[in-house]
Design a protein around this motif. Structure first.
Motif, PDB file in Angstrom:
ATOM      1  N   ASP A 593       0.834  -1.208   0.000  1.00  0.00           N
ATOM      2  CA  ASP A 593       0.000   0.000   0.000  1.00  0.00           C
ATOM      3  C   ASP A 593       0.867   1.256   0.000  1.00  0.00           C
ATOM      4  OD1 ASP A 593      -2.261  -1.545  -0.020  1.00  0.00           O
ATOM      5  OD2 ASP A 593      -2.619  -1.400   2.155  1.00  0.00           O
ATOM      6  N   GLU A 594       1.875   1.254   0.866  1.00  0.00           N
ATOM      7  CA  GLU A 594       2.771   2.403   0.924  1.00  0.00           C
ATOM      8  C   GLU A 594       3.511   2.587  -0.414  1.00  0.00           C
ATOM      9  OE1 GLU A 594       2.462   0.075   3.159  1.00  0.00           O
ATOM     10  OE2 GLU A 594       2.576   0.853   5.220  1.00  0.00           O
ATOM     11  N   ALA A 595       3.896   1.475  -1.032  1.00  0.00           N
ATOM     12  CA  ALA A 595       4.617   1.551  -2.303  1.00  0.00           C
ATOM     13  C   ALA A 595       3.740   2.156  -3.391  1.00  0.00           C
ATOM     14  CB  ALA A 595       5.103   0.168  -2.703  1.00  0.00           C
ATOM     15  N   VAL A 596       2.497   1.700  -3.495  1.00  0.00           N
ATOM     16  CA  VAL A 596       1.588   2.226  -4.519  1.00  0.00           C
ATOM     17  C   VAL A 596       1.340   3.716  -4.295  1.00  0.00           C
ATOM     18  CG1 VAL A 596      -0.772   2.111  -5.418  1.00  0.00           C
ATOM     19  CG2 VAL A 596       0.506   0.000  -4.996  1.00  0.00           C
ATOM     20  N   ASP A 597       1.143   4.107  -3.047  1.00  0.00           N
ATOM     21  CA  ASP A 597       0.926   5.527  -2.754  1.00  0.00           C
ATOM     22  C   ASP A 597       2.122   6.370  -3.201  1.00  0.00           C
ATOM     23  OD1 ASP A 597      -1.548   5.034  -1.694  1.00  0.00           O
ATOM     24  OD2 ASP A 597      -0.880   5.061   0.402  1.00  0.00           O
ATOM     25  N   LEU A 623       9.992   2.477 -14.450  1.00  0.00           N
ATOM     26  CA  LEU A 623      10.608   1.255 -13.926  1.00  0.00           C
ATOM     27  C   LEU A 623       9.982   0.850 -12.609  1.00  0.00           C
ATOM     28  CD1 LEU A 623      14.478   1.305 -14.518  1.00  0.00           C
ATOM     29  CD2 LEU A 623      12.781  -0.253 -15.454  1.00  0.00           C
ATOM     30  N   GLY A 624       9.609   1.837 -11.801  1.00  0.00           N
ATOM     31  CA  GLY A 624       8.960   1.535 -10.536  1.00  0.00           C
ATOM     32  C   GLY A 624       7.640   0.797 -10.746  1.00  0.00           C
ATOM     33  N   LEU A 628       6.554  -3.146  -9.660  1.00  0.00           N
ATOM     34  CA  LEU A 628       5.343  -3.542  -8.940  1.00  0.00           C
ATOM     35  C   LEU A 628       4.552  -4.580  -9.733  1.00  0.00           C
ATOM     36  CD1 LEU A 628       3.674  -0.456  -7.197  1.00  0.00           C
ATOM     37  CD2 LEU A 628       4.760  -2.444  -6.162  1.00  0.00           C
ATOM     38  N   TYR A 629       4.517  -4.401 -11.048  1.00  0.00           N
ATOM     39  CA  TYR A 629       3.790  -5.367 -11.879  1.00  0.00           C
ATOM     40  C   TYR A 629       4.418  -6.754 -11.789  1.00  0.00           C
ATOM     41  CZ  TYR A 629       2.545  -7.967 -16.066  1.00  0.00           C
ATOM     42  OH  TYR A 629       2.168  -8.960 -16.926  1.00  0.00           O
ATOM     43  N   ARG A 630       5.736  -6.822 -11.859  1.00  0.00           N
ATOM     44  CA  ARG A 630       6.410  -8.119 -11.806  1.00  0.00           C
ATOM     45  C   ARG A 630       6.264  -8.757 -10.418  1.00  0.00           C
ATOM     46  NH1 ARG A 630       9.609  -9.387 -15.991  1.00  0.00           N
ATOM     47  NH2 ARG A 630      10.990 -10.702 -14.745  1.00  0.00           N
ATOM     48  N   HIS A 636      -2.910  -3.265 -13.696  1.00  0.00           N
ATOM     49  CA  HIS A 636      -2.999  -1.802 -13.603  1.00  0.00           C
ATOM     50  C   HIS A 636      -1.607  -1.179 -13.541  1.00  0.00           C
ATOM     51  CE1 HIS A 636      -4.350   2.201 -12.456  1.00  0.00           C
ATOM     52  NE2 HIS A 636      -3.529   2.151 -11.412  1.00  0.00           N
ATOM     53  N   HIS A 637      -0.709  -1.833 -12.848  1.00  0.00           N
ATOM     54  CA  HIS A 637       0.650  -1.296 -12.755  1.00  0.00           C
ATOM     55  C   HIS A 637       1.339  -1.312 -14.119  1.00  0.00           C
ATOM     56  CE1 HIS A 637      -0.213  -1.379  -8.610  1.00  0.00           C
ATOM     57  NE2 HIS A 637       0.198  -2.599  -8.330  1.00  0.00           N
ATOM     58  N   LEU A 638       1.083  -2.347 -14.900  1.00  0.00           N
ATOM     59  CA  LEU A 638       1.646  -2.403 -16.255  1.00  0.00           C
ATOM     60  C   LEU A 638       1.044  -1.303 -17.128  1.00  0.00           C
ATOM     61  CD1 LEU A 638       3.511  -3.816 -18.247  1.00  0.00           C
ATOM     62  CD2 LEU A 638       1.643  -5.413 -18.758  1.00  0.00           C
TER      63      LEU A 638
END
Length: 865
Positions: A593-597, A623-624, A628-630, A636-638
């Motif tokens: 959650d913190e990473a996505v924010d 790249l970030g 997250l996608y990988r 959504h991240h892709l």
């Protein structure tokens, strides 16, 4: 300014803010303070608020300079006027801070400032200027280069600028002050070493604006033809004597400035140097440059000497050494060592004559020796020279000056020169001086790394004469164990695995989750950006530990999370010093959650729209999202990563989005964008991203240049022509991306350039630093990836040889090992220059197939040999 100069003053082991120093010396404070007023510490300054409320955002600020011996009197005078006027002001807090800001190696833009006064308006500024000028009449101080002096005062200066209340964040994590120009637009508050006004702002304190100088620069009868070097102490110049046409050398000393820590200033040292040169010219002509004249022009002293033709020894070394050339031969190496012997013999003769005349040189280093066109040597810069009957000067060059332990061992009056000669000899073999001082037991490892260029025994003995452990091999499995006689080549996997364990142990041993300045000792850049980021802060060390499978202590994990949340609103968006990089590390720790924010913050940050680079802009944010996608498989991240790719391709002015000066390389140039697009193509399966990246690589290759050994290299940006082999900025970073494209999207131009880039990297095994960004760890990281993709035995040997070369930089600690980081002056643990980067490079090699199984050659990837 020397790299990390301020931060190295605070502690003998680690970089710290200068304000962390245990004892800054005598404190400065106003002698009389009105009741109810209290000074507040602000870095190296003490701030006194005025009786009026609030502080203007910008305006005419007043700076007052002072001589060190008159500083307290000047402060009392300034404080009395400011308290009477109710105007806020600040002053340097202690003697050490004064010496630092006026030091010969300090930044010129801040030089000379002792007190700063903040008038609320132009009328008050004019009144204060008059009052201070009258009150300080007769006082002298250094000229503040950013300012203009008020009338005939020697201490009172002014400039128009920000009062510190408004600034903007840069993509590199630093901040720059803002000021409004005459039209009310925000512009950067330029703090260059010259008086400069924003457009549309006029100086109300002069009757007529000074006209900029036009035509040649004349200093008495000498016409300056070239500035050799500019510093806080003054400048050095090549000039022509108009009376005779003779080329001469001018050395300038600014008044009351260019201090060193014994309190002497540039003029005192220049007058000393003139006296020494005169005595030496009479006693031993030719040992030193012939002194021609010494005079004072305006307030500056000038020393005129003969102009010594040639190049500094540091330049000769970079141009002449075949040890890092792709085309070296046994014959070229032997000829180089013979040239080294010849230069050392010339220095021996010069020093013998100098000593016979009763003097020591005092600061023998690569910059203070000139190699003449005929191949001889001349000593230059006698600022630190002193009589043998006097105590040696404390001026010295790191790595070439005896460490304190040696200086205490005896009263040999020639120790500094003898040590300097040994350090010069070591520099001929490798830039290893600082590491050798900390870990002399590592010298056999250096010699092993140099085996294919076999340093002759006589040169080796000279180079290691002051390092008593030079004949023993330290067993790096741990301090105190018996010497190991087995070289790393006998069991590279086992040896490198043990080293990785020691590096991890050293990182954890230096960790301190409760220390306010850092959780792990960083590079100096952390104190100019932030202490959580991937490049310089906690996130980078946590990332390396986590990747290597080392448990991250709970206190460190919590410290990273807590600091990130506290700094979230002030972080730039980028991968290296900002939200995108920290997000990837938090995601790896399970804090999704913190990473996505954080990545959403980076996506919407204004700097993401104006900066495209991998280090600080869109490519790094992209790249970030891919990371997250990988990790999660969330489409959504892709999609967000693909949107970033589309924005990159639509950038109207890519060169502007790479920053000024058309930056090159992985972190700041086009190859970094190409890396992101390559990974985007891999994850989306869309070939259009590969084609766009290939075109970017062609543009990057347009900015490379050939070396005379057949290799290809790249510089930092359009301002420089120096060949850089490194990962962050240089051939290794560009080649790392080319290798990926050659494996997946064969291209004739890229395929032809790749071996030439690799050729310059694979021979650079004795870098000054061990670190990832501009040291051997970064070359190891690249060579490992290149070997995995090419699969050749030669590429594998290059990667393993580079990795085992990291052993020689490892300095034993209480547990594990540490590494000297940025500038090699202090130990660092960060990803950019410290142990974390070394651990990451070792892990890449140990986790791959190179040390365990044959790797089939992939078609289409040329190998360099």
């Amino acid at each position: 300014m020397l790299e990390g100069f301020a931060e190295a003053l605070a502690d003998r082991e680690y970089y710290l803010p200068l304000t962390s120093v245990a004892d800054p010396g005598p404190r400065f404070a106003p002698g009389e303070v009105p009741p109810g007023l209290h000074g507040t510490a602000q870095g190296i300054w003490t701030v006194w608020a005025g009786q009026r409320t609030g502080l203007a955002e910008e305006g005419w600020k007043i700076h007052v300079s002072a001589r060190l011996d008159r500083a307290q009197h000047v402060l009392d005078t300034v404080a009395g006027v400011c308290f009477d006027e109710g105007v806020p002001f600040k002053h340097l807090s202690a003697r050490l801070f004064f010496l630092f800001l006026h030091h010969k190696h300090a930044g010129r833009a801040q030089s000379g400032k002792f007190c700063a006064v903040y008038p609320p308006d132009t009328e008050t500024a004019h009144r204060l200027l008059e009052r201070l000028r009258d009150a300080l009449d007769g006082e002298e101080g250094p000229y503040i280069l950013t300012d203009r002096r008020f009338r005939d005062s020697r201490t009172v200066h002014y400039r128009y600028g920000s009062f510190g209340s408004r600034s903007r964040l840069r993509a590199d994590g630093t901040r720059e002050g803002l000021v409004r120009d005459g039209s009310g637009r925000d512009v950067v508050d330029q703090r260059r070493p010259a008086f400069q006004l924003p457009a549309g702002i006029t100086d109300p304190f002069v009757g007529q604006e000074e006209q900029p100088h036009a035509g040649p620069i004349l200093i008495r009868d000498y016409e300056v033809t070239r500035a050799v070097r500019l510093s806080n102490a003054g400048g050095t110049y090549q000039a022509r004597d108009r009376r005779t046409g003779r080329t001469v050398f001018l050395k300038e000393a600014r008044a009351h400035n260019g201090l060193v820590f014994d309190g002497s200033d540039a003029q005192q040292r220049l007058r000393h140097e003139h006296r020494v040169l005169g005595e030496l010219h009479a006693a031993a002509p030719g040992v030193a440059p012939e002194p021609l004249e010494h005079f004072t022009e305006w307030e500056h002293d000038f020393l005129v000497t003969e102009y010594v033709e040639g190049q500094p020894l540091v330049g000769w070394l970079s141009r002449s050494s075949p040890l890092a050339r792709a085309d070296r031969t046994p014959e070229s190496v032997a000829a180089y060592y013979e040239a080294c012997r010849h230069l050392l013999a010339g220095l021996d003769d010069a020093l013998a004559r100098l000593h016979a005349a009763g003097y020591r040189f005092g600061d023998l280093s690569l910059g203070n020796v000139m190699v003449t066109p005929s191949g001889g040597v001349r000593l230059v810069d006698f600022e630190a020279a002193s009589s043998l009957s006097d105590a040696p000067s404390k001026i010295g060059t790191p790595g070439f000056t005896p460490p304190p332990g040696l200086l205490r061992d005896g009263a040999d009056p020639l120790l500094r020169d003898r040590y300097g000669m040994s350090a010069v000899a070591l520099s001929f073999l490798a830039p290893f001086n600082e590491t050798a001082e900390h870990a002399p037991g590592n010298l056999p490892l250096l010699r092993r790394d140099l085996a294919d260029v076999a340093p002759p025994q006589d040169l080796w003995q000279r180079a290691t004469a002051f390092h008593p452990a030079r004949g023993r091999t330290r067993d790096q499995d741990g301090p105190g164990r018996p010497p190991s006689h087995a070289g790393p080549e006998a069991d590279p996997r086992g040896r490198l695995a043990r080293l990785a364990g020691e590096v991890a142990a050293g990182l954890l041993e230096t960790a301190d989750p409760d220390r306010p300045e850092w959780a792990f000792p960083p590079s100096p850049e952390a104190f100019r950006t932030n202490n959580v980021c991937l490049a310089y802060g906690t996130a980078g060390v946590v990332y390396a530990l986590h990747r290597a499978g080392v448990a991250v202590p709970d206190g460190i994990r919590e410290r990273l999370r807590r600091d990130t949340l506290a700094l979230r609103d002030t972080l730039p968006p980028g991968l290296l010093v900002g939200s995108a990089g920290v997000a990837g590390v938090l995601a790896g720790l399970g804090l999704l959650d913190e990473a996505v924010d954080l990545l959403r913050d980076a996506d919407g940050h204004p700097l993401t729209a104006s900066c495209a680079t991998l280090a600080g802009g869109r490519a790094g944010v992209g790249l970030g999202w891919l990371g997250l996608y990988r990790l999660t498989g969330d489409g959504h991240h892709l999609e967000r990563a693909a949107a970033v790719g589309g924005e990159l391709l639509r950038t109207p002015d890519l060169q502007a989005a790479l920053g000024e000066h058309d930056a090159r390389g992985l972190l700041h140039g086009r190859s970094g964008l190409a890396l992101f697009l390559h990974r985007l193509a891999r994850d989306t399966g869309e070939a259009r991203w590969l084609e766009a990246g290939r075109l970017l690589l062609h543009q990057e290759l347009d900015r490379t240049f050939p070396l005379d050994d057949g290799a290809l290299s790249v510089s930092d940006d359009a301002r420089h022509t120096r060949a850089m082999p490194y990962l962050a900025t240089g051939a290794a970073g560009v080649a790392a991306v080319l290798t990926r494209y050659a494996a997946t999207a064969p291209d004739e131009r890229c395929a032809a350039a790749l071996p030439r880039l690799v050729a310059g990297v694979r021979v650079s095994r004795a870098t000054k630093e061990a670190g990832l960004y501009r040291g051997l760890a970064g070359l190891t990281w690249f060579l490992t990836g290149h070997a995995e993709l090419t699969g050749t035995d030669a590429a594998r040997e290059d990667a393993v040889r580079a990795a085992t070369g990291l052993l020689k930089y490892a300095v034993p600690y209480r547990r594990g090992v540490r590494f000297l980081g940025a500038g090699s002056q202090r130990f660092t643990s960060d990803l950019s220059s410290g142990g974390a980067g070394v651990l990451l490079a070792l892990h890449r090699l140990l986790a791959g197939p190179l040390l365990t199984e044959p790797h089939p050659t992939r078609p289409g990837i040329p190998a360099a040999r």
